[in-house]
Write a protein that holds these residues in place. Structure first.
Motif: not given
Length: 234
Positions: A1-21
């Motif tokens: 893996x490259x670099x530090x692990x990444x945690x993506x947190x979406x804003x209001x009204x959204x789930x993890x799916x919002x970060x899919x792309x």
């Protein structure tokens, strides 16, 4: 893996799916990526009555612990409040905090909100209140179809900040819906939703002109920025 692990947190009204792309691009580049759905945002039928800001903070901390090493924590929009609280609780586990069209909140986002939940505003209200530049009608339709009401506690609960070590967490502000100069004006005015920028000691400002939801309107560019941050942090 490259670099530090990444945690993506979406804003209001959204789930993890919002970060899919964005997540797809990052993973193709070799990054370790986890996108979160915060408590109460699992489905329209989820019980949100007892969900508060602390539950969102706990969920992010749990994901970071599972990564096993310091992470790049990227938070979008309303997730700026729990995100900053996480840097206060476990600063040693945050390699870099990335604020995507949001800020490190030092107070409640809406202390006077009294409802159990906040539904997604109407299309007209959303267009009047947010930057929708470069979002397609299909993207907006998907947003409306998949949006889940935001727990009221996430708006009215105050951020508890007690650990000055958070001030040394490297932070990146990706300004999309309006430019960095406007953000800096809001900081100078003492607006609580960006209050942390006035006290953080290491902030990098990046302008990425587009909508308030850059994970949809400029996913490749956003992924490149976050990926570069993770590579340097690692």
């Amino acid at each position: 893996m490259s670099g530090a692990p990444i945690i993506l947190v979406p804003g209001f009204w959204l789930g993890a799916w919002a970060w899919d792309e964005v997540a797809e691009v990052l993973r193709a580049d070799g990054h370790d990526v986890t996108a979160l759905t915060l408590p109460g945002l699992e489905s329209a039928d989820a019980d949100r009555a007892a969900i508060g800001l602390s539950d969102h903070v706990d969920a992010i901390c749990t994901a970071i612990a599972a990564a096993g090493r310091p992470v790049v924590l990227a938070v979008h929009s309303g997730a700026g409040a729990p995100g900053y609280a996480v840097t206060d609780r476990i600063p040693q586990q945050i390699a870099t905090a990335v604020y995507v069209d949001t800020g490190p909140a030092t107070g409640a986002l809406d202390a006077d909100f009294e409802g159990v939940e906040l539904p997604l505003p109407s299309a007209e209200e959303l267009a009047a209140g947010e930057n929708l530049d470069a979002l397609t009608e299909a993207q907006l339709a998907t947003f409306r179809e998949r949006a889940v009401p935001e727990p009221g506690g996430a708006l009215r609960d105050a951020v508890e900040l007690t650990n000055d070590a958070r001030l040394d967490v490297p932070s990146v502000a990706i300004c999309t819906g309006f430019p960095s100069e406007a953000y800096k004006d809001a900081v100078a005015e003492g607006q609580a939703w960006v209050g942390g920028f006035a006290e953080l000691r290491n902030v990098t400002w990046i302008d990425l002109p587009t909508s308030h939801w850059p994970m949809w309107s400029r996913p490749q560019e956003l992924a490149t920025i976050i990926g570069d941050v993770a590579s340097r942090a690692g």
